[in-house]
Scaffold this active site. Structure first.
Site, short mmCIF file in Angstrom:
data_model
loop_
_atom_site.label_atom_id
_atom_site.label_comp_id
_atom_site.label_asym_id
_atom_site.label_seq_id
_atom_site.Cartn_x
_atom_site.Cartn_y
_atom_site.Cartn_z
N ASP A 70 1.45 6.02 -4.94
CA ASP A 70 2.70 6.61 -5.46
C ASP A 70 3.79 6.35 -4.58
O ASP A 70 4.95 5.94 -5.02
CB ASP A 70 2.49 8.23 -5.48
CG ASP A 70 1.90 8.78 -4.09
OD1 ASP A 70 1.78 8.04 -3.24
OD2 ASP A 70 1.70 9.92 -4.12
N ASP A 104 5.35 5.07 2.81
CA ASP A 104 6.19 5.94 3.54
C ASP A 104 6.00 5.07 5.02
O ASP A 104 6.47 4.10 5.24
CB ASP A 104 5.82 7.11 3.66
CG ASP A 104 6.73 8.27 4.44
OD1 ASP A 104 7.97 7.91 4.36
OD2 ASP A 104 6.34 9.23 5.00
N LYS A 161 9.80 3.88 0.77
CA LYS A 161 10.76 4.36 1.74
C LYS A 161 10.61 3.27 3.04
O LYS A 161 10.11 3.72 3.87
CB LYS A 161 10.21 5.67 2.20
CG LYS A 161 10.65 6.89 1.35
CD LYS A 161 10.52 8.27 2.23
CE LYS A 161 10.45 9.26 1.20
NZ LYS A 161 9.73 10.64 1.98
N VAL A 181 10.42 13.64 -1.60
CA VAL A 181 10.77 13.64 -3.06
C VAL A 181 9.41 14.22 -3.64
O VAL A 181 8.16 13.98 -3.29
CB VAL A 181 10.96 12.22 -3.87
CG1 VAL A 181 12.22 11.72 -3.48
CG2 VAL A 181 9.91 11.28 -3.33
P1 IMP Z 1 2.24 6.85 4.51
O1 IMP Z 1 3.26 7.63 5.56
O2 IMP Z 1 2.88 5.36 4.08
O3 IMP Z 1 0.92 6.50 5.06
O4 IMP Z 1 2.01 7.75 3.20
C1 IMP Z 1 1.11 8.61 2.92
C2 IMP Z 1 1.37 9.42 1.94
O5 IMP Z 1 2.35 10.51 2.37
C3 IMP Z 1 1.77 9.12 0.48
O6 IMP Z 1 0.71 8.36 0.04
C4 IMP Z 1 2.23 10.30 -0.09
O7 IMP Z 1 1.17 10.98 -0.62
C5 IMP Z 1 2.96 11.13 0.97
N1 IMP Z 1 4.31 10.99 0.96
C6 IMP Z 1 5.19 10.30 1.85
N2 IMP Z 1 6.40 10.64 1.52
C7 IMP Z 1 6.54 11.49 0.52
C8 IMP Z 1 7.22 12.23 -0.42
O8 IMP Z 1 8.72 11.99 -0.13
N3 IMP Z 1 6.97 13.13 -1.29
C9 IMP Z 1 5.59 13.33 -1.61
N4 IMP Z 1 4.63 12.64 -0.74
C10 IMP Z 1 5.11 11.78 0.22
MG MG Z 2 -0.57 9.61 -1.70
#
Ligand code: IMP
Ligand code: MG
Length: 175
Positions: A98, A101, A129, A151
């Protein structure tokens, strides 16, 4: 529809961009069999719509991973809650997320899945992001680059809610 923030990406924009991604992915994997790996739970709506835009031979599998706690954040350790049902050795694997981040989840998934010797391994995320990255990670297909705001909708949640919104919305400062 109940109210949840301001619309950032509406359903028409989502559909148009996902059609483009489907076309690009279908072109890139033409003549091959693709194994898509949806990351539960957020990627479910995106994967369901992306699949309908693929005109190649494709299978579907799922993984669920835990979010890292504060203590494991720097190391990027993620726990597998649900592993793939089928082996991926020799397969062309496309991980469907999805949102990327910090990059820690995708970095971890890339490492454990590449250890299983797939023929190829790529990542497709609906949202990116970039400004939040703590680790440099390859993401081959990106739907939309967004700024650093929280979001929800179209699979993404806040405390497990809002996944059913048909669009992507901002909720920061409004919950
Ligand atoms: P990571 O920080 O790239 O490991 O992302 C981990 C997870 O954080 C993503 O797969 C999402 O489930 C969640 N996440 C990060 N940013 C958002 C946001 O803005 N909305 C909802 N979930 C988020
Ligand atoms: Mg996720």
């Amino acid at each position: 529809m109940f109210k949840a923030g301001k619309i950032l990406i509406d359903r028409q924009q989502l559909a148009a961009r996902i059609a483009e991604l489907g076309e690009e992915i279908s072109r890139d994997y033409a003549g091959k069999q693709l194994t898509t790996v949806g990351i539960l739970r957020g990627a479910v709506l995106f994967l369901a719509d992306l699949l309908r835009e693929l005109n190649i031979s494709v299978t579907v599998d799922f993984m669920a991973v835990s979010s890292y706690g504060a203590a494991t954040k720097s190391s990027g350790v993620v726990r597998i809650l649900k592993d793939l049902d089928d082996p991926i050795t020799g397969r062309h694997v496309l991980v469907v997320e999805d949102i990327v981040d910090t990059g820690l989840t995708i970095d971890y998934l890339r490492r454990i899945l590449s250890d299983r010797s797939p023929a190829s391994l790529k990542v497709c995320t609906l949202l990116n992001k970039q400004s939040r990255r703590v680790i440099d990670v390859d993401v081959e297909y990106i739907g939309f680059d967004i700024e650093d705001r929280f979001v929800v909708g179209y699979g993404l949640d806040f405390q497990q809610l809002y996944r059913n919104l048909p669009h992507i919305a901002y909720i920061d400062g409004e919950v």
